[in-house]
Design an enzyme around this catalytic site. Structure first.
Site, mmCIF file in Angstrom:
data_model
loop_
_atom_site.group_PDB
_atom_site.id
_atom_site.type_symbol
_atom_site.label_atom_id
_atom_site.label_comp_id
_atom_site.label_asym_id
_atom_site.label_seq_id
_atom_site.Cartn_x
_atom_site.Cartn_y
_atom_site.Cartn_z
ATOM 1 N N GLN A 111 -4.658 -1.541 9.739
ATOM 2 C CA GLN A 111 -4.466 -2.873 9.153
ATOM 3 C C GLN A 111 -4.986 -3.937 10.122
ATOM 4 O O GLN A 111 -4.563 -3.995 11.275
ATOM 5 C CB GLN A 111 -2.965 -3.092 8.846
ATOM 6 N N ASP B 65 -11.209 2.807 4.293
ATOM 7 C CA ASP B 65 -11.463 1.364 4.223
ATOM 8 C C ASP B 65 -12.962 1.065 4.287
ATOM 9 O O ASP B 65 -13.375 -0.075 4.072
ATOM 10 C CB ASP B 65 -10.763 0.656 5.397
ATOM 11 N N LYS C 81 0.838 -1.203 0.000
ATOM 12 C CA LYS C 81 0.000 0.000 0.000
ATOM 13 C C LYS C 81 0.872 1.252 0.000
ATOM 14 O O LYS C 81 0.598 2.227 -0.695
ATOM 15 C CB LYS C 81 -0.947 -0.024 1.214
#
Ligand code: NAD
Length: 285
Positions: free
Chosen positions: A96, A119, A52
């Site tokens: 994450q 997200d 990422k």
């Protein structure tokens, strides 16, 4: 059978994000910023965060990663998120997952400012997705929808079988399909006779984490197969949840692993972060 090439489409999307970043910088002197929070040493999570970060660099984002030890406290993560929520240079915040067991993941995800929730995991954005309102949509299922659109695969009225019902993959996948007028079934670990369900499907979308879960005899002729699973096989290779070799002989379209949904997930993270930055710029005007 045609391969749904997520790698190629992701590259195209990345290029258009990079172009828009350049325009945004030229017009407003503003660089989109992404903050990533990584807790612990899990090799898969480290690899995802590194991919990422590299993608952010390629499109010209500012990115910062907060790497924390496995035994970090709830308070320490919460304080970092509060700081990132306040930081005007940060448009997107990504935590994450998974987080270690001592951490209350729900509380952490609820603390992220919904306007920076690239997200799409905050209940505010989940609610907007379910009610078909604009918001931030989880990157993996969003990437699947873009891939289907790219190949002109219209889901309207189609029987779609989503296998896997997690908050980050299966449930948002089902919502997006429903919003696009598909008929949607969601199967999971407690589904009785999975094959009975998959055999009815025009489109099977599987994100479970079980190698070879979907076999040739579970797929009707000409079905579209979207393999969201990422597993490490005994030989070290990355594989999905579908028996690619045999299922690919029977279906009309299929995503490979790697090179299918994975790259699309990263492309959608870039696109969500750009969207957050563009909204922020407009707010300041
Ligand atoms: P999870 O463990 O949170 O959820 C797994 C889901 O699969 C659950 O709903 C469970 O009920 C269901 N399931 C498990 N075994 C099953 C079985 N035998 N039959 C039917 N259903 C079963 O996992 P997750 O985070 O949703 O991830 C699922 C998979 O997707 C993993 O392989 C993960 O690596 C992959 N993934 C890929 C991407 C990507 O970018 N391609 C992104 C996220 C996750």
């Amino acid at each position: 059978m045609q391969i749904l090439d997520g790698k190629a489409l992701a590259k195209k999307i990345e290029q258009s994000v990079a172009d828009e970043v350049a325009t945004l910088k030229a017009q407003t002197n503003r660089t989109p910023g992404l903050a990533v929070i990584l807790v612990g040493q899990d090799p898969a999570s480290q690899a995802y965060v590194s991919m990422k970060k590299k993608a952010c660099d390629r499109v010209g984002f500012y990115s910062v990663s907060h790497e924390m030890p496995e035994d970090i406290s709830q308070d320490a993560i919460e304080n970092t998120i509060k700081m990132m929520n306040q930081n005007p240079n940060i448009d997107g915040i990504l935590v994450q997952l998974p987080l270690p067991p001592q951490i209350d993941t729900t509380k952490i995800l609820e603390l992220v400012d919904p306007a920076k929730d690239v997200d799409g995991f905050h209940p505010y954005n989940v609610g907007r997705l379910v009610t078909n309102l604009d918001g931030f949509v989880p990157c993996t299922p969003l990437g699947v929808m873009k891939l289907l659109q790219e190949y002109n695969i219209d889901v309207k009225g189609k029987n779609c079988c989503v296998v896997g019902a997690s908050n980050i993959v299966g449930k948002p996948m089902a919502s997006l399909l429903l919003n696009a007028d598909a008929t949607v079934e969601i199967c999971h670990i407690f589904t009785d006779d999975l094959k009975k369900h998959t055999l009815q499907a025009d489109i099977i979308l599987v994100g479970v984490g079980v190698i070879n879960l979907i076999k040739e005899d579970m797929v009707k002729d000409g079905a579209v197969i979207i393999d969201i699973g990422i597993n490490r096989a005994d030989n070290g290779k990355l594989v999905g949840d579908v028996d690619f070799e045999n299922v690919s002989k029977k279906c009309s379209y299929i995503t490979p692993v790697p090179g299918g949904v994975g790259p699309m997930t990263i492309a959608m993270l870039l696109s969500n972060t750009l969207k957050a930055a563009q909204i922020n710029v407009q707010k300041k005007d």
